[in-house]
Enzyme design. Structure first.
Site, short mmCIF file in Angstrom:
data_model
loop_
_atom_site.label_atom_id
_atom_site.label_comp_id
_atom_site.label_asym_id
_atom_site.label_seq_id
_atom_site.Cartn_x
_atom_site.Cartn_y
_atom_site.Cartn_z
N ASN A 55 15.72 -1.19 4.89
CA ASN A 55 14.40 -0.94 4.87
C ASN A 55 13.69 -0.74 6.07
O ASN A 55 13.72 -1.54 7.09
CB ASN A 55 13.50 -2.23 4.20
CG ASN A 55 12.10 -2.06 4.19
OD1 ASN A 55 11.51 -1.16 5.05
ND2 ASN A 55 11.42 -2.91 3.55
N CYS A 59 4.65 0.34 6.27
CA CYS A 59 5.47 0.76 5.01
C CYS A 59 4.50 2.14 4.40
O CYS A 59 5.31 2.83 3.72
CB CYS A 59 6.02 -0.09 4.10
SG CYS A 59 6.93 -1.55 4.69
N HIS A 104 8.71 4.32 -0.81
CA HIS A 104 9.07 3.54 0.43
C HIS A 104 10.16 2.61 -0.14
O HIS A 104 10.34 1.98 -1.09
CB HIS A 104 7.98 2.63 0.84
CG HIS A 104 8.21 1.20 1.40
ND1 HIS A 104 9.26 1.72 2.87
CD2 HIS A 104 8.30 -0.25 1.42
CE1 HIS A 104 9.44 0.34 3.16
NE2 HIS A 104 8.87 -0.56 2.34
#
Length: 331
Positions: free
Chosen positions: A291, A115, A261
């Site tokens: 995500n 990430c 993120h």
């Protein structure tokens, strides 16, 4: 010498899984519960035979199509961020160089980060540019976390989506890349991990068990301790934001847009409120993609640019698996 993002594009796999499809598998959940909890209505997943390098090639082809001024023959270096490479060897970036028809007198490497990977990639690319090693770096991110998730892992399946991105980092572009704040704490490695399949534990453990809530836990699939990840995030993200601002000579009030993120709705809202960031300055784009790990920031940047929101100073922060974290300012 300065370094800039010259162009950016992304790719989403054709297969999509809506909340409606998920609740067919998990009838104890509702569409509203998933949307309110994680902020995701839909996520894309790679096909059975679709790999991270396939997706990276698709994103790069999208970029070359979008901007005819960026020519394949001008690329001097390929950086590929992934935690799901096609093979242990060879390096996926080498395969990508060949598939894209790039020159052979260029550099090409993979780097394994999640990430925080896009911001780390910008740091590496900037180093290549300012060190006069390359003039045009093709920075690619691609992840297929869906292949690491157990079919009954409703928690992670609601959150994660697969995606890829392609950026050209060059000596000119639409945003200049500023100074970086980078961090690492390997003590947190066990809190987001796939334990088997690589050299330390090559063979499957076949140790599947289930928690009382029905969620599976296994060494052979992705494991995430959500509580520990949240604790790490709320502690470290404010620190990296502060350090990034100091290194770039700015106050928080100077920043026009914050792009973090895209972890999940709850975590992002918590961080925004904790750091007293105005909602209109805090950009989110995850409801239709989930995500997407290392691709979450570049996907969000693409959409913010499309909405004409990339103006002034933009602060980027990536954080997650490793533990690792990274921040920079674009302007």
């Amino acid at each position: 010498m300065k370094a800039y993002i010259k162009q950016i594009a992304y790719y989403l796999p054709e297969i999509s899984i809506s909340n409606e499809k998920l609740i067919e598998e998990f009838p104890e959940w509702t569409v509203g519960k998933i949307a309110s909890k994680v902020g995701v209505n839909n996520r894309h997943v790679a096909g059975e035979q679709e790999t991270a390098s396939d997706m990276a090639v698709a994103a790069a082809n999208n970029l070359f199509t979008v901007d005819s001024d960026i020519r394949r023959e001008d690329i001097d270096f390929v950086l590929f961020c992934t935690q799901s490479p096609d093979y242990f060897l060879p390096t996926s970036a080498c395969l990508i160089q060949d598939r894209l028809g790039l020159r052979t007198n260029i550099g090409a490497i993979d780097f394994n980060l999640g990430c925080s990977g896009y911001v780390y990639g910008l740091a590496i690319a900037k180093g290549l540019i300012t060190g006069r090693i390359a003039k045009n770096v093709l920075l690619l991110t691609a992840e297929t976390y869906s292949k690491y998730l157990h079919p009954r892992d409703k928690g992670n399946r609601t959150i994660f989506g697969d995606a890829s991105s392609a950026s050209v980092i060059s000596t000119d572009g639409f945003v200049e890349i500023g100074e970086f704040s980078l961090g690492t704490d390997g003590k947190g490695a066990d809190n987001l991990i796939v334990r088997t399949g690589a050299s330390r534990k090559k063979e499957a453990e076949n140790d599947l068990s289930f928690y009382e809530n029905g969620n599976p836990v296994s060494s052979d699939y992705l494991y995430m301790d959500g509580t520990e990840i949240f604790t790490f995030t709320q502690k470290n993200v404010p620190i990296v934001v502060k350090d990034t601002l100091i290194k770039n000579g700015f106050e928080q009030s100077d920043i026009d847009l914050f792009v973090f993120h895209q972890a999940n709705k709850y975590m992002l809202n918590f961080l925004r409120k904790k750091m007293k960031i105005e909602e209109e300055k805090f950009y989110c784009f995850m409801s239709e993609v989930g995500n997407t790990v290392s691709s979450s920031i570049p996907v969000a940047l693409c959409e913010a640019r499309r909405e004409n929101k990339l103006k002034g100073k933009i602060l980027l922060v990536g954080f997650g698996v490793g533990y690792s974290w990274a921040g920079t300012v674009l302007q």
